[in-house]
Design an enzyme around this catalytic site. Structure first.
Site, short mmCIF file in Angstrom:
data_model
loop_
_atom_site.label_atom_id
_atom_site.label_comp_id
_atom_site.label_asym_id
_atom_site.label_seq_id
_atom_site.Cartn_x
_atom_site.Cartn_y
_atom_site.Cartn_z
N THR A 89 0.83 -1.22 0.00
CA THR A 89 0.00 0.00 0.00
C THR A 89 0.86 1.27 0.00
O THR A 89 2.07 1.21 0.19
CB THR A 89 -0.92 0.00 1.23
OG1 THR A 89 -0.16 -0.34 2.37
CG2 THR A 89 -2.03 -1.01 1.05
N ASP A 90 0.18 2.42 -0.17
CA ASP A 90 0.89 3.71 -0.22
C ASP A 90 0.85 4.41 1.13
O ASP A 90 0.97 5.63 1.20
CB ASP A 90 0.24 4.62 -1.25
CG ASP A 90 0.11 3.97 -2.60
OD1 ASP A 90 1.13 3.53 -3.12
OD2 ASP A 90 -1.02 3.88 -3.10
N SER A 135 1.09 8.70 5.03
CA SER A 135 0.52 8.62 3.70
C SER A 135 1.63 9.00 2.74
O SER A 135 2.13 10.11 2.77
CB SER A 135 -0.65 9.59 3.54
OG SER A 135 -0.94 9.74 2.18
N ARG A 136 2.04 8.03 1.92
CA ARG A 136 3.21 8.29 1.08
C ARG A 136 2.88 9.20 -0.09
O ARG A 136 3.77 9.68 -0.77
CB ARG A 136 3.82 6.99 0.60
CG ARG A 136 4.51 6.28 1.73
CD ARG A 136 5.12 4.96 1.36
NE ARG A 136 5.27 4.19 2.59
CZ ARG A 136 4.65 3.07 2.86
NH1 ARG A 136 3.86 2.54 1.96
NH2 ARG A 136 4.81 2.47 4.00
N VAL A 137 1.61 9.44 -0.36
CA VAL A 137 1.27 10.39 -1.41
C VAL A 137 1.26 11.79 -0.83
O VAL A 137 1.74 12.75 -1.43
CB VAL A 137 -0.09 10.03 -2.05
CG1 VAL A 137 -0.53 11.11 -2.99
CG2 VAL A 137 0.02 8.71 -2.76
#
Ligand code: ATP
Ligand code: MG
Length: 599
Positions: free
Chosen positions: A416-417, A442-444
Site C-alpha cells: 500500500t501507499d 501517507s506516502r502520497v
C-alpha cells in the site's frame, strides 16, 4: 494428451447399431483426429433417441438430438443483443446454424472434501477456469497436477458426489456489473442477497484482470476527503491511492471506512464495501447505518460472510474490484473498502491447505503475497486518455496484540501507499478515532491535499511529534518549567481536538477553521474538558458569520490570506469572549440562535 501413451479406446453410444458405412466413416474420423488407428466399440443405449455419442479418453463428441439442441441454445445465448430488432437477428442465426461435432472435455470427481474436489481427466483445463459438476454446482480450478486438478466449490458441496462428471466451461470466473447494483447488497457471485429482487446488469467482467500499467496511470493529485480531521490534515488520501487501515480488533477500523463512505455523499464518488468473513448481522448493520445516513444509494455492498464457502470469501474482493473497474473505466471515481484482508488470507489458507499445497510461513501458501498484490495493484488513477477515472482502495488488516510484523500485515504494508495505524490504548483512553500519529503515514501526502488544507495544517504533525516526545520525557518529573508545561497543555489540547464522533464527518471549511484556530494557539487557555464544546461553538459562530468564505473553501479549496487573517482574528475574539464570561454567553447566544431556527 492422455491418449499419447497407450492406444485409447473409442466408445460409441447409440440406439441402433451403426451401419458398416457409418462405422467406416467414424473410424476414418478418429484416425484423422488422433493420428492413429483406434478400435471402436458400440454400446446400445436406448436413452439416445437420435444420433450418437462418441467418447475417446476424456473427449466427448455429442451428436445426439439433445446435444445439437443444446448447441443451438448456446448459440442463441451468445447473440449480441445490441441490435435493435431481434427478429431478423434470430432469423439469421437460425438460417446460419450448422451443428458441428464439438469436442468437449469431461473428467470425473475422484475426491470430494470440505469445499474442494479433486478431478481426474480434464487434461487441457486452465488455472482459474470454471468447471461444472453434473448437478449444476460450479467450481474453480486452483491446483494443477500431472494426473488430476483441484477445484474449489461454490455453493453447497453436499450436492457433489465422488464419481460425478465434471465439464470444462472454457471461461474464467466472471461477475455481472452495472449501475443498478448501486444501493444493493450482493454476494461474491453478484447475486442479490438483500431481498430487493433481481438486478439487471449492463455487462459481465472477469473477476481477475491485469492491473493498469504505468503508462495507463497518472499521478495521484486529487484528494479523497474522509471527513475525519486527523486523517485529512495529516495523512491525506488521494484518488487512486491505496491506504491501509490497520489495528487490533475493535479499534474503530470499520468506523473509519464507513465514515469515509458517508462523507462521499454528494461528492459523486461510487463506493464499494466488500465484507469478507464477517458476521451476516454486522453486514446488515452496516447496510442499515449507510442507509440511515443517506449513503447507501451511492454504495454497493459485496458480502461473503463467515458462513459462506471459503471459495466465495476468496473471490469476493476480486469480484468487488471488477465492479469498481466497470465504473473506473467509464471515468468515474470509485472508493473500495476491503474489510478485511486478514480474513481473506485466512480463507485462502484454508483452501490451500485442503488442496494440499505446501504450507509456508504461518502455514500460508507461498503465493500469499501475490494474493493481495494483484488485488491492490488494480486500484489506480487512470490517465486522461483512458478517461481519468480512479479507484481508491482502503484495505483493512486486523493485527494480533499490535503485532505489525506478522506475515500478512508486513505484506500489505509493503503493497500500500501508507497506513493508518489504530491503537487499542488510545481507543480505550477515549481518543477516537484512535490514530497513532507517529506510526501512520501517507506516502502520497501533500500532493493529494487542497491548498487550503495544506496551508492550514502545516505544523500539526510536527507539533504533535514534539508533544509526544516531551510527554514521554516528562512522565516522571513533577516540577516542570512554564514553557514545558504550556507545550504539554497545547499538545493535549490538539489531541483532544482531533477526537471525532462516528458518522460526523467534517466539511472542508470546518477543518480549515479549526486548524487555523488551534495551530495559532487561540485555544490555549480553554480548559481541556471544555474544548469539544468550545470547538462546536466556535465553528457554529464562524460558519454563521463568514458563510461566503466557507462556501469558497468548500468549492475550490483555496484560502486567501485576507480570509485567513479574518478567520484568525475572529477566532481570537471568540476565545476572549468565551473566557470572559466562562463560556456562558457564547452558549446562550447559540441557544437563542437555535430557538430562532426552530421558530
Ligand atoms: P472489528 O475488529 O470487530 O472489526 P473494528 O476495528 O472494525 O472492529 P469498529 O467496529 O469500527 O471497530 O468499532 C468498534 C466500536 O467502537 C463500535 O462500537 C463503534 O461504534 C465504536 N467507535 C468506533 N469509532 C468511534 C468513534 N470515532 N467514536 C466513538 N465510537 C467509535
Ligand atoms: Mg470491523
Amino acid at each position: 494428451m492422455a491418449n499419447d501413451e497407450k492406444t485409447p479406446r473409442a466408445y460409441l453410444y447409440s440406439d441402433t447399431e451403426p451401419s458398416e458405412e457409418q462405422t467406416k466413416r467414424l473410424e476414418a474420423f478418429l484416425e484423422r483426429t488422433y493420428r492413429q488407428v483406434i478400435p471402436l466399440r458400440w454400446t446400445q443405449s436406448p436413452g439416445i433417441k437420435d444420433g450418437f455419442r462418441l467418447e475417446v479418453g476424456s473427449d466427448v463428441y455429442d451428436w445426439t438430438l439433445e446435444g445439437r439442441v443444446r448447441q443451438f441454445q448456446e448459440r442463441l445465448n451468445r447473440i449480441d443483443n445490441s441490435e435493435q430488432s431481434v427478429i431478423p437477428l434470430i432469423r439469421r442465426v437460425v438460417n446460419e446454424f450448422q451443428p458441428t461435432v464439438e469436442r468437449e472435455e469431461k473428467g470425473e470427481a475422484i475426491f470430494v472434501g470440505d469445499e474442494i474436489a479433486r478431478v481426474r481427466g480434464l487434461p487441457g483445463v486452465q488455472y482459474g477456469e470454471v468447471v461444472e459438476f453434473a448437478n449444476g454446482v460450479h467450481g474453480m480450478v486452483q491446483d494443477l497436477r500431472e494426473d488430476s486438478v483441484g477445484c474449489v466449490l461454490f455453493g453447497a458441496n453436499g450436492d457433489v458426489a465422488e464419481g460425478s462428471i465434471v465439464k470444462r466451461t472454457g471461461r474464467t470466473a466472471g461477475m455481472p456489473v452495472g449501475i443498478r447494483f448501486l444501493g444493493r447488497v450482493v454476494n461474491a457471485l453478484g447475486e442479490p442477497i438483500d431481498g430487493k429482487g433481481a438486478i439487471e446488469h449492463d455487462a459481465y467482467r472477469p473477476i481477475e484482470v491485469a492491473a493498469p500499467g504505468i503508462l495507463d496511470r497518472s499521478a495521484v493529485n486529487r484528494p479523497l476527503e474522509t471527513g475525519i480531521l486527523c486523517i485529512d490534515s495529516m495523512f491525506p488520501i488521494g484518488r487512486g491511492q491505496r491506504e491501509l487501515i490497520i489495528g487490533d480488533r475493535q479499534t474503530g477500523k470499520t468506523a473509519i471506512a464507513i465514515d469515509t463512505i458517508i462523507n462521499q455523499n454528494r461528492r459523486n464518488v461510487i463506493c464499494i464495501y466488500c465484507a469478507i468473513g464477517q458476521k451476516a448481522s454486522s453486514v446488515a448493520q452496516i447496510a442499515a447505518n449507510l442507509e440511515a445516513h443517506g449513503a447507501l444509494q451511492h454504495t454497493i455492498i459485496v458480502s461473503a460472510c463467515a458462513s459462506d464457502p471459503a471459495a466465495e470469501q476468496y473471490i469476493a474482493p476480486y469480484a468487488a474490484t471488477a465492479l469498481g473497474e466497470h465504473f473506473m473505466n467509464t471515468g468515474r471515481d470509485v472508493l473500495i473498502v476491503y474489510d478485511d484482508l486478514s480474513k481473506h488470507a485466512i480463507a485462502y489458507r484454508a483452501l490451500s491447505l485442503l488442496l494440499e499445497r505446501s504450507p509456508g510461513r504461518e502455514a500460508y501458501p507461498g503465493d500469499v503475497f501475490y494474493l493481495h498484490s494483484r488485488l491492490l495493484e488494480r486500484s489506480a488513477h487512470l490517465s486522461e486518455e483512458l478517461g481519468g477515472g480512479s479507484m481508491t482502495a482502503l484495505p483493512i488488516i486486523e493485527t494480533q496484540a499490535g503485532d505489525v510484523s506478522a506475515y500478512i500485515p508486513t505484506n500489505v504494508i509493503s503493497i500500500t501507499d501508507g497506513q493508518i495505524y489504530l491503537e487499542s490504548n488510545l481507543f480505550f483512553s477515549g481518543q477516537r478515532p484512535a490514530v497513532n500519529v507517529g506510526l501512520s503515514v501517507s506516502r502520497v501526502g501533500g500532493a493529494a491535499q487542497t491548498k487550503a488544507m495544506k496551508q492550514s495544517a502545516g505544523s500539526l504533525r510536527i507539533d504533535l511529534a514534539q508533544f509526544r516526545e516531551m510527554e514521554a520525557f516528562t512522565q516522571f518529573s513533577s516540577d516542570l518549567d512554564e514553557v514545558t508545561k504550556r507545550q504539554l497543555v497545547y499538545g493535549q489540547g490538539l489531541m483532544r481536538l482531533l477526537r471525532q464522533d462516528q458518522y460526523k464527518p467534517f466539511s472542508q471549511h470546518r477543518m480549515v477553521i479549526l486548524l487555523i484556530a488551534a495551530l495559532n494557539h487561540t485555544m490555549e487557555n480553554i480548559p481541556i474538558d471544555d474544548l469539544l464544546k468550545y470547538r462546536e461553538a466556535l465553528l457554529d459562530s464562524l460558519e454563521g458569520k463568514y458563510a461566503d468564505i466557507c462556501r469558497r473553501l468548500d468549492r475550490n479549496g483555496k484560502l486567501l490570506d485576507r480570509d485567513k487573517d479574518l478567520l484568525l482574528k475572529e477566532a481570537k475574539d471568540f476565545a476572549a469572549r468565551w473566557l470572559h464570561d466562562g463560556g456562558a454567553a457564547a452558549e446562550a447566544g447559540e441557544q437563542e440562535e437555535n430557538a430562532d431556527g426552530e421558530r
